[in-house]
Design a protein around this motif. Structure first.
Motif, PDB file in Angstrom:
ATOM      1  N   GLY A   1      -3.557   4.312  -6.025  1.00  0.00           N
ATOM      2  CA  GLY A   1      -4.395   3.122  -5.897  1.00  0.00           C
ATOM      3  C   GLY A   1      -5.730   3.520  -5.282  1.00  0.00           C
ATOM      4  N   GLY A   2      -6.239   2.640  -4.407  1.00  0.00           N
ATOM      5  CA  GLY A   2      -7.549   2.890  -3.787  1.00  0.00           C
ATOM      6  C   GLY A   2      -7.608   4.246  -3.099  1.00  0.00           C
ATOM      7  N   MET A   3      -6.664   4.492  -2.180  1.00  0.00           N
ATOM      8  CA  MET A   3      -6.767   5.703  -1.363  1.00  0.00           C
ATOM      9  C   MET A   3      -6.255   6.943  -2.097  1.00  0.00           C
ATOM     10  N   GLY A   4      -5.180   6.781  -2.879  1.00  0.00           N
ATOM     11  CA  GLY A   4      -4.658   7.931  -3.627  1.00  0.00           C
ATOM     12  C   GLY A   4      -5.720   8.505  -4.552  1.00  0.00           C
TER      13      GLY A   4
ATOM     14  N   TYR B   1       2.291   9.936  -9.587  1.00  0.00           N
ATOM     15  CA  TYR B   1       3.378   8.979  -9.849  1.00  0.00           C
ATOM     16  C   TYR B   1       3.000   7.664  -9.188  1.00  0.00           C
ATOM     17  N   ASP B   2       3.015   6.599  -9.955  1.00  0.00           N
ATOM     18  CA  ASP B   2       2.709   5.260  -9.437  1.00  0.00           C
ATOM     19  C   ASP B   2       3.531   4.257 -10.237  1.00  0.00           C
ATOM     20  N   ILE B   3       4.012   3.207  -9.558  1.00  0.00           N
ATOM     21  CA  ILE B   3       4.851   2.211 -10.243  1.00  0.00           C
ATOM     22  C   ILE B   3       4.022   1.233 -11.090  1.00  0.00           C
TER      23      ILE B   3
ATOM     24  N   PRO C   1       1.770   1.667  -0.306  1.00  0.00           N
ATOM     25  CA  PRO C   1       1.840   0.761   0.853  1.00  0.00           C
ATOM     26  C   PRO C   1       2.768   1.333   1.931  1.00  0.00           C
ATOM     27  N   ASN C   2       2.554   0.880   3.154  1.00  0.00           N
ATOM     28  CA  ASN C   2       3.162   1.529   4.323  1.00  0.00           C
ATOM     29  C   ASN C   2       4.697   1.542   4.330  1.00  0.00           C
ATOM     30  N   ASP C   3       5.318   0.483   3.795  1.00  0.00           N
ATOM     31  CA  ASP C   3       6.782   0.387   3.873  1.00  0.00           C
ATOM     32  C   ASP C   3       7.473   1.403   2.968  1.00  0.00           C
TER      33      ASP C   3
ATOM     34  N   CYS D   1       0.993  12.527   4.366  1.00  0.00           N
ATOM     35  CA  CYS D   1       1.257  11.085   4.307  1.00  0.00           C
ATOM     36  C   CYS D   1       0.059  10.316   4.839  1.00  0.00           C
ATOM     37  N   GLU D   2      -0.262   9.230   4.149  1.00  0.00           N
ATOM     38  CA  GLU D   2      -1.331   8.370   4.646  1.00  0.00           C
ATOM     39  C   GLU D   2      -0.881   7.670   5.937  1.00  0.00           C
ATOM     40  N   LYS D   3      -1.866   7.206   6.670  1.00  0.00           N
ATOM     41  CA  LYS D   3      -1.579   6.412   7.870  1.00  0.00           C
ATOM     42  C   LYS D   3      -1.390   4.963   7.484  1.00  0.00           C
ATOM     43  N   PRO D   4      -0.701   4.131   8.202  1.00  0.00           N
ATOM     44  CA  PRO D   4       0.176   4.507   9.297  1.00  0.00           C
ATOM     45  C   PRO D   4       1.360   5.272   8.720  1.00  0.00           C
TER      46      PRO D   4
ATOM     47  N   GLN E   1      -4.899  11.476   9.383  1.00  0.00           N
ATOM     48  CA  GLN E   1      -5.690  10.724  10.381  1.00  0.00           C
ATOM     49  C   GLN E   1      -7.134  11.185  10.245  1.00  0.00           C
ATOM     50  N   ASN E   2      -7.755  10.748   9.130  1.00  0.00           N
ATOM     51  CA  ASN E   2      -9.061  11.278   8.748  1.00  0.00           C
ATOM     52  C   ASN E   2     -10.189  10.871   9.678  1.00  0.00           C
ATOM     53  N   ARG E   3     -10.000   9.781  10.423  1.00  0.00           N
ATOM     54  CA  ARG E   3     -11.138   9.307  11.208  1.00  0.00           C
ATOM     55  C   ARG E   3     -11.410  10.139  12.462  1.00  0.00           C
TER      56      ARG E   3
ATOM     57  N   TRP F   1      -1.039  -6.171  -0.535  1.00  0.00           N
ATOM     58  CA  TRP F   1       0.113  -5.964   0.351  1.00  0.00           C
ATOM     59  C   TRP F   1      -0.280  -6.016   1.832  1.00  0.00           C
ATOM     60  N   ARG F   2      -1.559  -5.836   2.132  1.00  0.00           N
ATOM     61  CA  ARG F   2      -1.995  -5.862   3.539  1.00  0.00           C
ATOM     62  C   ARG F   2      -1.805  -7.231   4.184  1.00  0.00           C
ATOM     63  N   GLU F   3      -1.583  -8.255   3.358  1.00  0.00           N
ATOM     64  CA  GLU F   3      -1.343  -9.607   3.889  1.00  0.00           C
ATOM     65  C   GLU F   3       0.124  -9.852   4.211  1.00  0.00           C
TER      66      GLU F   3
HETATM   67  P1  NAD Z   1      -3.440   0.318  -2.909  1.00  0.00           P
HETATM   68  O1  NAD Z   1      -2.695  -0.963  -3.038  1.00  0.00           O
HETATM   69  O2  NAD Z   1      -4.843   0.385  -3.402  1.00  0.00           O
HETATM   70  O3  NAD Z   1      -2.636   1.495  -3.633  1.00  0.00           O
HETATM   71  C1  NAD Z   1      -1.252   1.686  -3.443  1.00  0.00           C
HETATM   72  C2  NAD Z   1      -0.669   2.224  -4.753  1.00  0.00           C
HETATM   73  O4  NAD Z   1       0.698   2.562  -4.514  1.00  0.00           O
HETATM   74  C3  NAD Z   1      -0.676   1.187  -5.887  1.00  0.00           C
HETATM   75  O5  NAD Z   1      -1.265   1.732  -7.042  1.00  0.00           O
HETATM   76  C4  NAD Z   1       0.799   0.856  -6.092  1.00  0.00           C
HETATM   77  O6  NAD Z   1       1.124   0.539  -7.427  1.00  0.00           O
HETATM   78  C5  NAD Z   1       1.461   2.143  -5.645  1.00  0.00           C
HETATM   79  N1  NAD Z   1       2.852   2.004  -5.221  1.00  0.00           N
HETATM   80  C6  NAD Z   1       3.427   0.999  -4.511  1.00  0.00           C
HETATM   81  N2  NAD Z   1       4.716   1.292  -4.248  1.00  0.00           N
HETATM   82  C7  NAD Z   1       4.964   2.497  -4.816  1.00  0.00           C
HETATM   83  C8  NAD Z   1       6.112   3.323  -4.893  1.00  0.00           C
HETATM   84  N3  NAD Z   1       7.269   2.968  -4.319  1.00  0.00           N
HETATM   85  N4  NAD Z   1       6.003   4.496  -5.554  1.00  0.00           N
HETATM   86  C9  NAD Z   1       4.845   4.864  -6.156  1.00  0.00           C
HETATM   87  N5  NAD Z   1       3.717   4.116  -6.122  1.00  0.00           N
HETATM   88  C10 NAD Z   1       3.779   2.958  -5.447  1.00  0.00           C
HETATM   89  O7  NAD Z   1      -3.375   0.692  -1.377  1.00  0.00           O
HETATM   90  P2  NAD Z   1      -4.340   1.719  -0.634  1.00  0.00           P
HETATM   91  O8  NAD Z   1      -5.480   0.991  -0.040  1.00  0.00           O
HETATM   92  O9  NAD Z   1      -4.629   2.872  -1.509  1.00  0.00           O
HETATM   93  O10 NAD Z   1      -3.397   2.176   0.581  1.00  0.00           O
HETATM   94  C11 NAD Z   1      -2.381   3.124   0.389  1.00  0.00           C
HETATM   95  C12 NAD Z   1      -2.079   3.831   1.709  1.00  0.00           C
HETATM   96  O11 NAD Z   1      -3.257   4.496   2.142  1.00  0.00           O
HETATM   97  C13 NAD Z   1      -1.680   2.886   2.838  1.00  0.00           C
HETATM   98  O12 NAD Z   1      -0.719   3.506   3.645  1.00  0.00           O
HETATM   99  C14 NAD Z   1      -2.971   2.701   3.614  1.00  0.00           C
HETATM  100  O13 NAD Z   1      -2.776   2.385   4.967  1.00  0.00           O
HETATM  101  C15 NAD Z   1      -3.615   4.060   3.448  1.00  0.00           C
HETATM  102  N6  NAD Z   1      -5.084   4.055   3.547  1.00  0.00           N
HETATM  103  C16 NAD Z   1      -5.664   4.982   4.334  1.00  0.00           C
HETATM  104  C17 NAD Z   1      -7.039   5.014   4.467  1.00  0.00           C
HETATM  105  C18 NAD Z   1      -7.667   6.061   5.337  1.00  0.00           C
HETATM  106  O14 NAD Z   1      -8.862   6.014   5.577  1.00  0.00           O
HETATM  107  N7  NAD Z   1      -6.910   7.042   5.799  1.00  0.00           N
HETATM  108  C19 NAD Z   1      -7.827   4.087   3.772  1.00  0.00           C
HETATM  109  C20 NAD Z   1      -7.203   3.167   2.945  1.00  0.00           C
HETATM  110  C21 NAD Z   1      -5.819   3.155   2.828  1.00  0.00           C
END
Ligand code: NAD
Length: 344
Positions: free
Chosen positions: A12-15, A34-36, A72-74, A92-95, A121-123, A161-163
């Motif tokens: 997604g956004g961060m990946g 791999y993404d669902i 997402p975190n869970d 692993c991304e944070k948290p 923990q990029n920040r 999912w953040r909500e």
């Molecule tokens: P996002 O919703 O944009 O992307 C999440 C992706 O994961 C989606 O494409 C979704 O389809 C996929 N997904 C969901 N469950 C899955 C599963 N079981 N298996 C495979 N794929 C699955 O969310 P995001 O903003 O990219 O956030 C993702 C993670 O990155 C979170 O943990 C968030 O806290 C972290 N994050 C970190 C930073 C940072 O600066 N370090 C910034 C943004 C997000």
């Protein structure tokens, strides 16, 4: 040495940002995704990446050395444990997880398997934080005794999912993780006292912001504030030292550094009219008493994140983001949730 072969789990956004902006090709080779979600799979294909059908396929692929978890975190815990068991290194991304119990389950498997587990923990590399770290370490404005670290948005919680609590939504588990990690990495002193409060201004089931006050045993007092309903923002950082103060408005390092001159012949501040009253206490310092500087960038005295990942995985170097530090951050977050729950 060849680049580490990675698969990104959660594109997604961060990946996708990791692939596009963060992973240097000489250190990391992204062999697939791999993404669902169909949309994420499509954008991975458009970027020329192989799309795996399932997590099992990723983990069964012996050419894959490591995975990046950006779901997402869970979902972090289950994926991390499965990947470690399959002999993969894990970033692993944070948290890192929803709570310390989950993290401990991951760390147990990392220890058993001997595979690397590191958290993004990029920040710690943010230019504004590096300035604060430099002030703390060099004493340019004297010993710091108050640190205020804030991020203020105006757009509420992003409508994904953040909500939702079940996915680990809310701002403490989002920006809170970054700001707490920065502070605990900076200040090597136990926490003596803390108080915290969440806001639910927009009526979400998770916090849309919070204020956390910490007092450290070495006397430093810190405030961490995250808001998502701020049409006007307070500075990103405001820190006070015994010999000056710094205000960093934003990530672009706009702001000022004010250093006391400590000249013996400084003229005492004169009373000023303030509103309809008079004050000497709140008068600005006389011109001779301080010097103002712009905020200049400070280069990091440690290598970039993925260089460190490479050094850890290929050469057994020490991780910059250590798991015991990540655990301390998550423990504090657990404690904040418990504190706020008790106060209800
Ligand atoms: P996002 O919703 O944009 O992307 C999440 C992706 O994961 C989606 O494409 C979704 O389809 C996929 N997904 C969901 N469950 C899955 C599963 N079981 N298996 C495979 N794929 C699955 O969310 P995001 O903003 O990219 O956030 C993702 C993670 O990155 C979170 O943990 C968030 O806290 C972290 N994050 C970190 C930073 C940072 O600066 N370090 C910034 C943004 C997000």
């Amino acid at each position: 040495m060849t680049a580490i072969k990675f698969v990104i789990i959660g594109y997604g956004g961060m990946g996708s940002y990791h692939k596009k902006e963060l992973m240097p090709s000489e250190l990391v080779q992204v062999v697939g995704v791999y993404d669902i979600a169909q949309t994420a799979q499509d954008s991975a294909r458009e970027a020329g990446l192989k799309v795996y059908e399932s997590l099992e396929r990723v983990l069964a692929d012996e050419t894959v050395e490591a995975v990046l978890i950006a779901t997402p975190n869970d979902a972090h815990k289950t994926i991390a444990i499965a990947a470690l068991h399959a002999g993969k290194h894990v970033i692993c991304e944070k948290p890192v997880a929803m709570n310390v119990a989950e993290l401990d389950a991951i760390l147990k498997v990392a220890k058993e398997t001997g595979n690397t587990f590191m958290v993004h923990q990029n920040r710690r590399w943010d230019p504004d934080f590096l300035v604060i770290r430099d002030l703390y370490q060099t004493g340019q404005i004297g010993d710091l005794f108050q640190i205020e670290s804030r991020v203020h948005g105006a757009n509420g919680i992003p409508g994904d999912w953040r909500e939702q609590a079940k996915h680990g939504g809310g701002m403490l588990l989002d920006w809170g993780v970054h700001l707490i990690d920065q502070l605990l990495w900076l200040i090597d002193s136990p926490i003596k006292q803390m108080s915290a409060d969440f806001s639910y201004i927009l009526g979400n089931e998770v916090d849309d912001g919070f204020i956390l006050y910490l007092t450290f045993e070495n006397g430093i007092r810190a405030l961490i504030e995250v808001g998502t309903t701020n049409y006007s923002q307070l500075p990103r950082w405001y820190v006070k030292g015994l010999n000056g103060a710094a205000k960093i408005e934003n990530w672009d390092l706009s702001g000022e550094l004010v250093v006391a001159t400590n000249k013996a012949d400084v003229i005492a501040p004169k009373p000023i009219k303030a509103g309809v009253g008079l004050t000497k206490t709140m008068a600005p310092p006389s011109e001779e008493a301080t010097v103002k500087h712009a905020i200049n960038p400070i280069p990091a005295d440690f290598v970039p994140f993925y260089q460190n990942v490479f050094d850890v995985m290929r050469h057994g170097a020490q991780p910059i983001v250590k798991n015991e530090q990540v655990r301390k951050v998550l423990q504090l977050i657990d404690d904040v949730f418990a504190l706020v729950e008790d106060a209800k």
